[in-house]
Write a protein that holds these residues in place. Sequence first.
Motif, PDB file in Angstrom:
ATOM      1  N   PRO A   1       0.732  -1.141   0.141  1.00  0.00           N
ATOM      2  CA  PRO A   1      -0.044   0.004  -0.158  1.00  0.00           C
ATOM      3  C   PRO A   1       0.866   1.316  -0.027  1.00  0.00           C
ATOM      4  N   HIS A   2       0.305   2.189  -0.617  1.00  0.00           N
ATOM      5  CA  HIS A   2       0.612   3.651  -0.554  1.00  0.00           C
ATOM      6  C   HIS A   2      -0.106   4.313   0.606  1.00  0.00           C
ATOM      7  N   LEU A   3       0.384   4.805   1.761  1.00  0.00           N
ATOM      8  CA  LEU A   3      -0.395   5.199   2.624  1.00  0.00           C
ATOM      9  C   LEU A   3      -0.275   6.875   2.314  1.00  0.00           C
ATOM     10  N   LEU A   4      -1.320   7.689   2.753  1.00  0.00           N
ATOM     11  CA  LEU A   4      -1.370   9.001   2.729  1.00  0.00           C
ATOM     12  C   LEU A   4      -0.437   9.845   3.347  1.00  0.00           C
ATOM     13  N   GLY A   5       0.208   9.460   4.621  1.00  0.00           N
ATOM     14  CA  GLY A   5       1.172  10.167   5.013  1.00  0.00           C
ATOM     15  C   GLY A   5       2.592   9.886   4.104  1.00  0.00           C
ATOM     16  N   ASP A   6       2.479   9.015   3.457  1.00  0.00           N
ATOM     17  CA  ASP A   6       3.895   8.934   2.544  1.00  0.00           C
ATOM     18  C   ASP A   6       3.567   9.427   1.075  1.00  0.00           C
ATOM     19  N   THR A   7       2.409   9.735   1.071  1.00  0.00           N
ATOM     20  CA  THR A   7       1.823  10.156  -0.521  1.00  0.00           C
ATOM     21  C   THR A   7       2.542  11.383  -0.774  1.00  0.00           C
ATOM     22  N   LEU A   8       2.839  11.768  -2.170  1.00  0.00           N
ATOM     23  CA  LEU A   8       3.453  12.991  -2.600  1.00  0.00           C
ATOM     24  C   LEU A   8       2.274  13.747  -2.954  1.00  0.00           C
ATOM     25  N   LEU A   9       1.637  14.416  -1.885  1.00  0.00           N
ATOM     26  CA  LEU A   9       0.483  15.207  -1.874  1.00  0.00           C
ATOM     27  C   LEU A   9       0.883  16.466  -2.710  1.00  0.00           C
ATOM     28  N   GLU A  10       2.267  16.715  -2.873  1.00  0.00           N
ATOM     29  CA  GLU A  10       2.653  18.008  -3.721  1.00  0.00           C
ATOM     30  C   GLU A  10       2.293  18.024  -5.151  1.00  0.00           C
ATOM     31  N   SER A  11       2.295  16.539  -5.653  1.00  0.00           N
ATOM     32  CA  SER A  11       2.168  16.366  -7.113  1.00  0.00           C
ATOM     33  C   SER A  11       0.617  16.335  -7.361  1.00  0.00           C
ATOM     34  N   LEU A  12      -0.224  16.265  -6.412  1.00  0.00           N
ATOM     35  CA  LEU A  12      -1.539  16.490  -6.693  1.00  0.00           C
ATOM     36  C   LEU A  12      -1.804  17.962  -6.499  1.00  0.00           C
ATOM     37  N   PHE A  13      -1.235  18.642  -5.602  1.00  0.00           N
ATOM     38  CA  PHE A  13      -1.337  20.267  -5.469  1.00  0.00           C
ATOM     39  C   PHE A  13      -0.858  20.778  -6.683  1.00  0.00           C
ATOM     40  N   ASP A  14       0.137  20.068  -7.370  1.00  0.00           N
ATOM     41  CA  ASP A  14       0.551  20.954  -8.806  1.00  0.00           C
ATOM     42  C   ASP A  14      -0.333  20.627  -9.886  1.00  0.00           C
ATOM     43  N   ILE A  15      -0.909  19.431  -9.791  1.00  0.00           N
ATOM     44  CA  ILE A  15      -2.068  19.271 -10.930  1.00  0.00           C
ATOM     45  C   ILE A  15      -3.102  20.121 -10.641  1.00  0.00           C
ATOM     46  N   VAL A  16      -3.650  20.399  -9.505  1.00  0.00           N
ATOM     47  CA  VAL A  16      -4.701  21.256  -9.480  1.00  0.00           C
ATOM     48  C   VAL A  16      -4.090  22.832  -9.660  1.00  0.00           C
ATOM     49  N   ALA A  17      -3.412  23.101  -9.361  1.00  0.00           N
ATOM     50  CA  ALA A  17      -2.563  24.458  -9.514  1.00  0.00           C
ATOM     51  C   ALA A  17      -2.694  24.879 -10.995  1.00  0.00           C
ATOM     52  N   THR A  18      -2.347  23.616 -11.849  1.00  0.00           N
ATOM     53  CA  THR A  18      -2.256  23.780 -13.459  1.00  0.00           C
ATOM     54  C   THR A  18      -3.660  24.179 -13.869  1.00  0.00           C
ATOM     55  N   HIS A  19      -4.766  23.458 -13.161  1.00  0.00           N
ATOM     56  CA  HIS A  19      -5.820  23.508 -13.916  1.00  0.00           C
ATOM     57  C   HIS A  19      -7.042  24.331 -13.050  1.00  0.00           C
ATOM     58  N   LYS A  20      -6.539  25.100 -11.828  1.00  0.00           N
ATOM     59  CA  LYS A  20      -7.285  25.833 -11.087  1.00  0.00           C
ATOM     60  C   LYS A  20      -8.291  26.808 -11.703  1.00  0.00           C
ATOM     61  N   ASN A  21      -8.026  27.342 -12.977  1.00  0.00           N
ATOM     62  CA  ASN A  21      -9.018  27.942 -13.453  1.00  0.00           C
ATOM     63  C   ASN A  21     -10.151  27.441 -13.961  1.00  0.00           C
ATOM     64  N   ARG A  22     -10.240  26.301 -14.018  1.00  0.00           N
ATOM     65  CA  ARG A  22     -11.420  25.413 -14.403  1.00  0.00           C
ATOM     66  C   ARG A  22     -12.380  25.128 -13.373  1.00  0.00           C
ATOM     67  N   VAL A  23     -12.007  25.500 -11.902  1.00  0.00           N
ATOM     68  CA  VAL A  23     -12.909  25.250 -10.892  1.00  0.00           C
ATOM     69  C   VAL A  23     -14.152  26.167 -10.906  1.00  0.00           C
ATOM     70  N   GLU A  24     -15.207  25.728 -10.705  1.00  0.00           N
ATOM     71  CA  GLU A  24     -16.300  26.453 -10.316  1.00  0.00           C
ATOM     72  C   GLU A  24     -16.706  26.250  -8.904  1.00  0.00           C
ATOM     73  N   SER A  25     -16.116  27.264  -8.289  1.00  0.00           N
ATOM     74  CA  SER A  25     -16.262  27.551  -6.731  1.00  0.00           C
ATOM     75  C   SER A  25     -17.648  26.837  -6.014  1.00  0.00           C
ATOM     76  N   GLU A  26     -18.456  27.377  -6.586  1.00  0.00           N
ATOM     77  CA  GLU A  26     -19.912  27.173  -5.936  1.00  0.00           C
ATOM     78  C   GLU A  26     -20.141  25.765  -5.990  1.00  0.00           C
ATOM     79  N   ALA A  27     -19.542  25.017  -6.932  1.00  0.00           N
ATOM     80  CA  ALA A  27     -19.731  23.649  -6.728  1.00  0.00           C
ATOM     81  C   ALA A  27     -19.189  22.676  -5.839  1.00  0.00           C
ATOM     82  N   LEU A  28     -18.162  23.308  -4.885  1.00  0.00           N
ATOM     83  CA  LEU A  28     -17.483  22.631  -3.808  1.00  0.00           C
ATOM     84  C   LEU A  28     -18.518  22.687  -2.675  1.00  0.00           C
ATOM     85  N   GLN A  29     -19.500  23.544  -2.703  1.00  0.00           N
ATOM     86  CA  GLN A  29     -20.234  23.553  -1.545  1.00  0.00           C
ATOM     87  C   GLN A  29     -21.590  22.765  -1.484  1.00  0.00           C
ATOM     88  N   PRO A  30     -21.945  21.930  -0.327  1.00  0.00           N
ATOM     89  CA  PRO A  30     -22.934  20.934  -0.579  1.00  0.00           C
ATOM     90  C   PRO A  30     -24.449  21.640  -0.838  1.00  0.00           C
TER      91      PRO A  30
END
Length: 385
Positions: free
Chosen positions: A345-374
Amino acid sequence: MRVLVLGGDGYLGWPTALHLSDAGYDVAVLDNLARRGYDEELGVDSLVPIADLETRVTAWEQVSGRRLACYVGDLLDAEFVLDTVREFAPGAIVHFAEQRAAPYSMIDRAHAVYTQHNNVIGTLNLLFAIAETDPDIHLVKLGTMGEYGTPDIDIEEGWLEIEHNGRRDRMLYPKRPGSFYHLSKVHDSHNIEFTCRVWSLRATDLNQGVVYGQQTPQTARDERLATRLDYDAVFGTVLNRFVIQAVLGQPLTVYGGGGQTRGLIDIRDTVECIRLAVEHPAARGEFRVFNQMTEAMSVAQIADVVAEAFPGPVHIDHLDNPRVEAPEHYYNVKHTGLVELGLQPHLLGDTLLESLFDIVATHKNRVESEALQPQIRWRAPVDQG
């Protein structure tokens, strides 16, 4: 071996198909493209742009030299399912082809009925197709840890040994799901167990926890091979949502006090679990259950992990919980079966969250902020007449 991946255009189905193909299996993908239709219905696209299925298949052949067979059709069409199974003649079928979001199933009556009809009837059609063509086909079915609910006893891997009034028996672990979607998975499990017991089919039911991440070694080889990254409050996973909120500088939205505990699994482990299940099939007549998760954390703990990993200030907000669930609960899950088959297993504490942060940063202009709210609440319908 030939492996047919149902729901092969989806978030997990697509990278699973590539993972199996890369491992040397002859793979076909089948999908009715309904998940792309949900995007149109809800007005929210995947954060990471995804290519159409034809482009994906072509790209994989160019990158790997391996060709994926492709079938577009619906499991609700029993004749199509039967014809496809006969034509491709798989040794194993991986079944992802279901409506997968609890909030979607709780929107209203129509969405609840759709979810149960789509999921339960589609799986029944598949079981009949297997029985009529080749009962030796191994069905690997994606279930969910949500089938169990949050009982105040340990959660075993699918089965429970009990003693009652001096007698002992082994039975399916009692289920107490928390949405119409999770209920549909319970019905699937019962139907599959019945056909294993009565028709001597063979099946592995994978009760999966919350999946996080967006890349596998195969999808990272070409941008046309990218899988989805859902972030909205309907289809987005809690960890993916927190990562996106951190990148955008928004508060991480924890429902209630955040004491709800979830089983978690990295997307790279998900595809490997499928390979291990395919490579080590259940016996004829066996309904085998694995709890497909690698660790458990409360929602508040997940938020803390994201906040600590993000290279910047992060604020955490607590919202009224739109779901009906215990604010805190006992949660001890047995999940040794897949590790015994070889999962590392890959555990969350060992996971390179930085790579996921980078992916999100690359595409952040596509986020519809209101869609994040329940927007969807687990409340009974009220007569407005």
